[in-house]
Write a protein that holds these residues in place. Structure first.
Motif, PDB file in Angstrom:
ATOM      1  N   UNK A   7      31.939  35.622  38.471  1.00 57.37           N
ATOM      2  CA  UNK A   7      33.152  36.077  37.615  1.00 57.37           C
ATOM      3  C   UNK A   7      31.531  37.467  37.328  1.00 57.37           C
ATOM      4  N   UNK A   8      30.295  36.585  37.016  1.00 55.78           N
ATOM      5  CA  UNK A   8      28.913  37.015  36.800  1.00 55.78           C
ATOM      6  C   UNK A   8      29.143  38.170  37.634  1.00 55.78           C
ATOM      7  N   UNK A   9      28.664  37.541  38.743  1.00 56.28           N
ATOM      8  CA  UNK A   9      27.708  38.590  39.770  1.00 56.28           C
ATOM      9  C   UNK A   9      28.949  40.051  39.886  1.00 56.28           C
ATOM     10  N   UNK A  10      29.964  39.784  40.133  1.00 55.55           N
ATOM     11  CA  UNK A  10      31.485  40.805  40.644  1.00 55.55           C
ATOM     12  C   UNK A  10      30.107  42.265  39.256  1.00 55.55           C
ATOM     13  N   UNK A  11      30.238  43.182  40.366  1.00 54.64           N
ATOM     14  CA  UNK A  11      30.162  44.692  40.132  1.00 54.64           C
ATOM     15  C   UNK A  11      30.673  44.980  38.393  1.00 54.64           C
ATOM     16  N   UNK A  12      30.453  46.005  38.099  1.00 54.43           N
ATOM     17  CA  UNK A  12      31.383  46.300  37.048  1.00 54.43           C
ATOM     18  C   UNK A  12      32.567  46.999  36.852  1.00 54.43           C
ATOM     19  N   UNK A  13      31.953  48.055  38.338  1.00 53.91           N
ATOM     20  CA  UNK A  13      33.248  49.086  38.875  1.00 53.91           C
ATOM     21  C   UNK A  13      34.168  47.997  39.360  1.00 53.91           C
ATOM     22  N   UNK A  14      34.062  47.389  40.815  1.00 55.98           N
ATOM     23  CA  UNK A  14      34.934  46.826  40.769  1.00 55.98           C
ATOM     24  C   UNK A  14      36.259  45.534  39.822  1.00 55.98           C
TER      25      UNK A  14
END
Lengths: 302, 315
Positions: free
Chosen positions: B131-138
Motif C-alpha cells: 500500500x505504501x509503495x503504490x504511487x499516489x495517482x494510482x
C-alpha cells in the motif's frame, strides 16, 4: 530485494522468549482472534492493489457486469496492449523518464557534495545550513507552485524538461542531503587518513576507500529521488500544461477523464495504473528501510 | 544558533578536526551546487511570493503595467474573505481527523504486529508495504474504481450485506461522502508509514522489562498502557506531527477525486484554493498571500520535528 529480507526490524517477539508455560485456553483464544484481526487488516490493505492488478487483466465487459469477479478467471492482456500502443502513453513515458533521469542525476551529485561538506567539516554557517535544509524539506509544493509557475513562464521554461527538473531537484535534494549525511558520517574519516598515511593522495583515498563504502547510500538515495520524481503530481500539473509534455501521473489523470462521459473504461485505466505502479513498487521495496529509519531514527533512539 | 555549540562535547571526536585548518574553502565549494539549485528552485519563488503578495497584480499588470505596491492590502482582502475561512476551517478539521485516525489505526496495527504470530506479522508487513509503495495517482484512481457508483465493489458489497440504498450511490458527488472517500484514501496510504515506524519503536522495548511486568502480575492491557505507550511516546509524537503537517497540504488527492464530478468550491482544501485562485482566476497576489500563510504555518508546525532532527545531527 525480496520481502523476506525487508529491512523492517524484525526482532524476535517477546512471547517466544518467555519460559515455556501452559497457555490457558482463554489466552489461546485471544491470540487466535488477534491473528485473525491481523489477517483481516492485511487483506484490507492489500485488496486495492490486488484489485488494480486484477482489473488490469480482466476484460472491460466483465468489469461492467453486475457481480464482480474476484479471481483472474477471464485473464486477458488486451488492456495492457491497448494502453501501451494507445494515445499518449509512450510520449508520457518518455517525458517521465527524461525528467526523472535528469532529476536523479542532479539530486545525487548536488546532495552528495553537500552531505560530504556537512559531515566531514565543521565550518562557520554549518548549523544554519543544516537547519535551513531541514525546514526546506518540509515546505509543501502547494505553497510554492504559483510562484514557480510564474518564474518558469517568465523565462519561457514552462513545458520544458529543464524547468521541471530544476524544481524537482530543489524539492528533493534537501531530504537526500540529510539521508546521505547519515551514510557519510557512518564511515570514519580515520579510514581515509590511514590510507593517506599508507601513501595514497586525499583523492585516491577518497575514491578507493570511502566511495565504495558509500555505494549503498548512494543507491538508496537515488531510488528515493527516482520515486519522488516519478510520482510527482502537483508541480507537474502546474508547470507542464501542454498535453504533449505531460508526465505519466498527469497523463493518467487525463486518460481517465477522457472517457468519463461515456463511462470510464476501468480495465484500461487500471492497466495504465498498474504499468505506472509496478516499477515504483519494485524500487520502493528496495529502499523503504532507509526511508523509515531516516525519518524517525532520532525519535526511535530517544 | 551558535556554530560553536555544535562542535562541543556531544560531537564525535571531531572527525574533521585535522582538516579544519588546512582547507577552509573546501566545504563551501562543495555546497555551491546545492545552494544554487535551492536558491533558484525555492528561494526565488518564496521571494517572488513575498513581493507579489504586497503588490496590486490586476488586469493592467497582465498587459505590462508596472505593479503597484499596496502593502498588506492583499492580506486584508484575502483574510476578510469568507471563502478563505471556510477553506481554512475545512482544511484544519480534515487534517486533524485524518491525522488522528491514521495514527490511531497505525498504533493499533503496530501493537497487533507485536502480539501476533510471526507468519501473520510478515503477511501484514508485506501488505502495508504494498500500500505504501503504490504511487499516489494510482491509489486515487483505484479508489475511484472501488467507489464507482455503477459497478464499484463497495456499492456491490453494501447491497450484498443489506444496504439496498447503496445501489448506484455516487459517493463523490456529495460533499460529506466525498470527504469520507478522501479520508479512506489518505488513511489507507498513510497508515503503513505510521504502523511500521511505531512497530520499529516497539521492538526497541527490552523483553526483560515486559517479563518483569508480567511476573509482577500486569495484564496485557496494563502492559500496553503503562509500559509500551510511554516508551514509544517520542516516536508517536513525531509521527503524529508529521501526519498533521502532511495532511494539511493535501492537494493531489482532492484534485483527482474532484474530477469525478464533485462540487469544487465545497470540496477545496487550502492547496486547491491556492490553485483555483492563481491558475484558475489569475489572482496572483491573492494566491501569493495565501501561499505565504501556508508556508508560515508549515514552518511553525515543523519546528519541533526539526529540533528533534537537529539533536540527531549534534549527536
Amino acid at each position: 530485494m525480496s520481502a523476506a529480507t525487508m529491512p523492517v526490524p524484525v526482532t524476535a517477539p517477546t512471547q517466544r522468549q518467555a519460559p515455556a508455560r501452559r497457555v490457558s485456553p482463554r489466552r489461546r483464544l485471544g491470540k487466535l482472534s488477534l491473528g485473525l484481526l491481523g489477517v483481516l487488516a492485511a487483506a484490507l490493505w492489500a485488496f486495492p492493489v490486488y484489485w488494480m492488478v486484477l482489473s488490469a487483466v480482466t476484460p472491460n465487459a466483465r468489469l461492467r457486469s453486475a457481480t464482480p469477479t474476484f479471481l483472474p478467471v477471464f485473464f486477458t492482456h488486451r488492456n495492457v496492449e491497448a494502453v501501451l500502443t494507445g494515445s499518449g502513453f509512450a510520449a508520457a513515458l518518455r517525458m517521465s523518464l527524461m525528467v526523472t533521469g535528469v532529476t536523479v542525476v542532479c539530486v545525487l551529485a548536488f546532495a552528495f557534495l553537500a552531505a560530504l561538506a556537512i559531515s566531514r567539516w565543521r565550518f562557520r554557517g554549518r548549523t544554519s545550513f543544516v537547519l535551513a535544509v531541514l525546514f526546506i524539506q518540509m515546505l509543501p509544493a502547494e505553497g510554492l507552485f504559483i510562484a514557480q509557475y510564474k518564474m518558469l513562464s517568465g523565462v519561457g521554461l514552462l513545458n520544458s524538461v529543464i524547468g521541471v527538473s530544476v524544481l524537482y531537484t530543489a524539492a528533493i535534494a534537501p531530504f537526500t542531503i540529510w539521508m546521505l549525511r547519515g551514510f557519510v558520517a557512518g564511515i570514519p574519516a580515520e579510514l581515509e587518513e590511514a590510507a593517506m598515511v599508507d601513501g595514497l593522495s586525499r583523492t585516491q583515498a577518497f575514491l578507493r576507500i570511502t566511495f565504495p563504502l558509500l555505494a549503498p547510500g548512494l543507491v538508496a538515495s537515488g531510488v528515493y529521488a527516482f520515486l519522488q520524481a516519478w510520482n510527482e503530481f502537483t508541480v507537474a500539473l502546474v508547470v507542464l500544461p501542454a498535453e504533449s509534455r505531460q508526465t505519466l501521473p498527469i497523463w493518467l489523470r487525463g486518460f481517465m477523464s477522457a472517457s468519463v462521459n461515456r463511462g470510464v473504461d476501468w480495465a484500461q485505466v487500471m492497466a495504465a495504473s498498474t504499468l505506472i505502479a509496478v516499477p515504483v513498487i519494485v524500487f520502493f521495496l528496495f529502499v523503504q528501510g532507509r526511508m523509515t529509519s531516516g525519518l524517525v531514527s532520532g525519535a526511535v533512539k530517544g | 544558533m551558535t556554530t560553536t555549540a555544535q562542535t562541543a562535547p556531544s560531537a564525535p571526536p571531531a572527525p574533521a578536526a585535522p582538516r579544519r585548518g588546512r582547507t577552509p574553502a573546501a566545504p563551501y565549494a562543495l555546497l555551491v551546487p546545492a545552494v544554487a539549485v535551492l536558491l533558484v528552485g525555492l528561494g526565488y519563488p518564496v521571494y517572488w511570493q513575498v513581493v507579489t503578495s504586497m503588490q496590486q497584480f490586476g488586469l493592467a499588470q497582465q498587459f505590462g503595467a508596472p505593479p503597484e505596491f499596496v502593502g498588506l492590502d492583499n492580506y486584508a482582502r484575502i483574510f476578510t474573505d469568507d471563502r478563505l475561512w471556510a477553506v481554512v476551517t475545512r482544511s484544519i478539521v480534515f487534517c486533524l481527523v485524518n491525522a488522528f485516525v491514521t495514527v490511531a489505526i497505525g498504533l493499533g496495527l503496530a501493537l497487533l504486529m507485536r502480539a501476533v504470530h510471526r507468519g501473520v506479522r510478515v503477511v501484514l508487513q508485506v501488505s502495508l508495504l504494498l500500500a505504501w509503495a503504490t504511487p499516489l495517482v494510482a491509489t486515487v484512481t483505484v479508489f475511484r474504481w472501488l467507489f464507482d457508483y455503477r459497478t464499484g465493489v463497495v456499492n456491490w458489497l453494501l447491497v450484498r450485506v443489506g444496504f439496498e440504498q447503496a445501489a448506484g450511490f455516487a459517493w463523490l458527488s456529495q460533499t460529506l461522502t466525498f470527504f469520507l472517500v478522501a479520508t479512506f484514501v489518505i488513511v489507507w496510504m498513510s497508515v503503513p508509514f505510521v504502523a511500521l515506524s511505531l512497530y520499529a519503536g516497539l521492538t526497541q522495548v527490552s523483553d526483560d522489562v515486559l517479563e518483569a511486568a508480567r511476573l509482577d502480575g500486569a495484564g496485557p492491557a496494563q502492559i500496553v498502557w503503562n509500559i509500551l505507550l510511554p516508551l514509544v511516546r517520542p516516536v508517536l509524537a513525531i509521527v503524529l506531527l508529521l501526519q498533521i503537517i502532511w495532511d494539511l497540504r493535501v492537494f493531489a488527492q482532492i484534485r483527482l477525486l474532484q474530477d469525478a464530478g464533485a462540487n469544487v468550491s465545497e470540496t477545496n482544501l487550502l492547496g486547491n484554493f491556492i490553485y483555483e485562485l492563481g491558475i484558475g482566476s489569475q489572482d496572483f497576489s491573492g494566491a501569493a498571500a495565501v501561499s505565504i500563510f501556508v508556508l508560515l504555518l508549515t514552518v511553525v508546525l515543523s519546528a519541533p520535528y526539526v529540533r528533534s532532527l537537529m539533536k540527531e545531527d549534534a549527536a
